[in-house]
Design a protein around this motif. Structure first.
Motif, short mmCIF file in Angstrom:
data_model
loop_
_atom_site.label_atom_id
_atom_site.label_comp_id
_atom_site.label_asym_id
_atom_site.label_seq_id
_atom_site.Cartn_x
_atom_site.Cartn_y
_atom_site.Cartn_z
N HIS A 183 34.38 -47.18 9.98
CA HIS A 183 33.38 -46.65 10.91
C HIS A 183 33.59 -45.15 11.14
O HIS A 183 32.63 -44.38 11.15
CB HIS A 183 33.46 -47.38 12.26
CG HIS A 183 32.63 -46.75 13.33
ND1 HIS A 183 31.27 -46.92 13.42
CD2 HIS A 183 32.98 -45.91 14.35
CE1 HIS A 183 30.80 -46.23 14.45
NE2 HIS A 183 31.81 -45.60 15.03
N ALA A 184 34.85 -44.75 11.31
CA ALA A 184 35.15 -43.33 11.52
C ALA A 184 34.72 -42.50 10.32
O ALA A 184 34.20 -41.38 10.47
CB ALA A 184 36.65 -43.14 11.78
N TYR A 185 34.91 -43.06 9.13
CA TYR A 185 34.50 -42.36 7.90
C TYR A 185 32.99 -42.17 7.89
O TYR A 185 32.49 -41.05 7.68
CB TYR A 185 34.95 -43.18 6.68
CG TYR A 185 34.34 -42.75 5.37
CD1 TYR A 185 34.91 -41.73 4.63
CD2 TYR A 185 33.20 -43.38 4.87
CE1 TYR A 185 34.34 -41.33 3.42
CE2 TYR A 185 32.63 -42.99 3.67
CZ TYR A 185 33.21 -41.97 2.94
OH TYR A 185 32.65 -41.58 1.75
N ALA A 186 32.22 -43.25 8.13
CA ALA A 186 30.76 -43.18 8.06
C ALA A 186 30.19 -42.33 9.20
O ALA A 186 29.30 -41.51 8.98
CB ALA A 186 30.18 -44.59 8.11
N ARG B 113 27.72 -37.07 10.84
CA ARG B 113 27.66 -35.88 11.71
C ARG B 113 27.91 -34.62 10.90
O ARG B 113 27.31 -33.57 11.16
CB ARG B 113 28.70 -36.00 12.82
CG ARG B 113 28.63 -37.26 13.70
CD ARG B 113 27.38 -37.31 14.55
NE ARG B 113 26.18 -37.71 13.83
CZ ARG B 113 25.93 -38.98 13.46
NH1 ARG B 113 26.81 -39.94 13.68
NH2 ARG B 113 24.81 -39.26 12.84
N LEU B 114 28.79 -34.71 9.93
CA LEU B 114 29.09 -33.56 9.07
C LEU B 114 27.84 -33.14 8.29
O LEU B 114 27.52 -31.95 8.21
CB LEU B 114 30.23 -33.94 8.13
CG LEU B 114 30.86 -32.88 7.24
CD1 LEU B 114 32.29 -33.30 6.88
CD2 LEU B 114 30.07 -32.70 5.94
N LEU B 115 27.13 -34.13 7.73
CA LEU B 115 25.93 -33.82 6.96
C LEU B 115 24.84 -33.21 7.84
O LEU B 115 24.08 -32.34 7.39
CB LEU B 115 25.41 -35.08 6.26
CG LEU B 115 26.29 -35.63 5.14
CD1 LEU B 115 25.72 -36.93 4.60
CD2 LEU B 115 26.47 -34.61 4.03
N VAL C 40 30.61 -37.07 -3.26
CA VAL C 40 31.88 -36.33 -3.24
C VAL C 40 32.83 -36.99 -2.25
O VAL C 40 34.02 -37.21 -2.55
CB VAL C 40 31.64 -34.85 -2.84
CG1 VAL C 40 32.97 -34.16 -2.53
CG2 VAL C 40 30.92 -34.11 -3.96
N ALA C 41 32.32 -37.34 -1.06
CA ALA C 41 33.16 -37.99 -0.05
C ALA C 41 33.66 -39.34 -0.55
O ALA C 41 34.85 -39.66 -0.43
CB ALA C 41 32.38 -38.15 1.24
N LYS C 42 32.77 -40.15 -1.11
CA LYS C 42 33.14 -41.50 -1.54
C LYS C 42 34.16 -41.46 -2.68
O LYS C 42 35.13 -42.25 -2.68
CB LYS C 42 31.89 -42.26 -1.99
CG LYS C 42 32.13 -43.74 -2.22
CD LYS C 42 32.53 -44.44 -0.94
CE LYS C 42 32.66 -45.95 -1.13
NZ LYS C 42 33.09 -46.63 0.12
N VAL C 43 33.97 -40.57 -3.62
CA VAL C 43 34.89 -40.47 -4.75
C VAL C 43 36.28 -40.07 -4.25
O VAL C 43 37.30 -40.64 -4.68
CB VAL C 43 34.37 -39.46 -5.79
CG1 VAL C 43 35.47 -39.10 -6.79
CG2 VAL C 43 33.17 -40.04 -6.53
N ASN C 44 36.34 -39.12 -3.34
CA ASN C 44 37.64 -38.70 -2.80
C ASN C 44 38.26 -39.79 -1.92
O ASN C 44 39.48 -39.96 -1.91
CB ASN C 44 37.49 -37.39 -2.03
CG ASN C 44 37.41 -36.19 -2.95
OD1 ASN C 44 38.42 -35.68 -3.43
ND2 ASN C 44 36.19 -35.71 -3.22
N TRP C 45 37.44 -40.51 -1.17
CA TRP C 45 37.91 -41.63 -0.35
C TRP C 45 38.56 -42.69 -1.25
O TRP C 45 39.68 -43.14 -0.99
CB TRP C 45 36.74 -42.21 0.42
CG TRP C 45 36.97 -43.49 1.16
CD1 TRP C 45 36.66 -44.75 0.75
CD2 TRP C 45 37.56 -43.63 2.47
NE1 TRP C 45 37.00 -45.67 1.71
CE2 TRP C 45 37.55 -45.02 2.78
CE3 TRP C 45 38.08 -42.74 3.39
CZ2 TRP C 45 38.06 -45.53 3.98
CZ3 TRP C 45 38.58 -43.24 4.60
CH2 TRP C 45 38.57 -44.62 4.87
#
Length: 261
Positions: free
Chosen positions: A233-236, A241-243, A110-115
């Motif tokens: 890096h900020a994304y990963a 941390r979110l997960l 979900v994150a990657k698709v939106n990114w």
């Protein structure tokens, strides 16, 4: 920010869902609503901006008069909503089928698709709907994303909040990434070239003894990223941390904590 949701709701929904009837009177219809929306998306992608998008520019790109465009789309606000729904269709096609993976990999997807969506269409971050989008692909995207966290013991509100949290993280970092790209285009310098120019000037006035933490941490981060800021890096880092936080929430609800990778 450019706001939407300001038009006639009934007309907007009819346009988005393809139930709006084009007027029978007047000039012959030479276009379709889909063609108008596609042309607008192309212009916004090229400019990476919606501030310069106007009905006149869209009409010119299609070789028709501006007034004839209102036959298909009643206002610029409705056009922006239709543009969002069109690009959300891409996301629906990229998201895996529910049940194909565990919740962690599902949220990563979900994150990657939106990114990727934000980087392909930077203008989407400039469109503020204020209220939930009303189009079929917007809703299909939300449905597919929610399916990732279905059956984990979360309440409906928590499910919505988890997906919103992922969106907020991705969109925030994507904005920084896009700002970095714009700064490079605007200045003609990449981060390394910029620092070579600015670094010596800052050294003349910066006292490390006065700001020891900023000096130490800033130096370490700069050496690690070779840039003042590394959006990837900020994304990963943020997503990891979110997960971890979501895993704690699911664990508290008695849901599965099995790592998928």
């Amino acid at each position: 920010m450019t706001e939407t949701n300001g038009g006639d709701p009934a007309r907007t929904i009819a346009t988005l869902w393809g139930t709006r009837k084009l007027p029978r009177r007047g000039p012959k219809h030479t276009l379709t609503t889909e063609q108008v929306v596609a042309a607008a998306v192309g212009l916004a992608d090229g400019d990476q901006d919606v501030a310069t998008l106007s009905m006149r520019r869209v009409a010119e790109s299609l070789g028709v008069g501006t007034m004839s465009l209102y036959t298909y789309i009643a206002s610029r606000e409705e056009l922006l909503e239709a543009m969002l729904d069109r690009v959300y269709e891409e996301a629906v096609g990229e998201l895996g089928e529910p049940g194909d993976q565990g919740w962690e990999d599902g949220l990563r997807e979900v994150a990657k698709v939106n990114w990727n969506l934000c980087l392909r269409h930077p203008w989407v971050l400039q469109v503020f709907t204020g209220r939930p989008p009303l189009g079929p692909h917007s809703i299909a995207k939300y449905e597919r994303e929610l399916a990732v966290v279905e059956g984990l013991g979360l309440t409906d509100v928590e499910m919505d909040s988890v997906i919103t949290l992922v969106h907020d993280h991705v969109e925030g970092v994507a904005r920084r990434r896009i700002e970095v790209d714009r700064a490079v285009r605007r200045t003609g310098m990449n981060d390394e070239q910029w620092w070579e120019k600015v670094g010596p000037l800052l050294a003349e006035v910066f006292d490390p003894a006065r700001f020891p933490l900023a000096a130490r941490v800033g130096r370490s981060a700069g050496e690690a990223h070779q840039a003042p800021h590394n959006p990837e890096h900020a994304y990963a880092f943020g997503l990891a941390r979110l997960l971890e936080g979501v895993a704690t929430l699911i664990g508290g609800r008695g849901g599965p904590l099995v790592k998928t990778r």
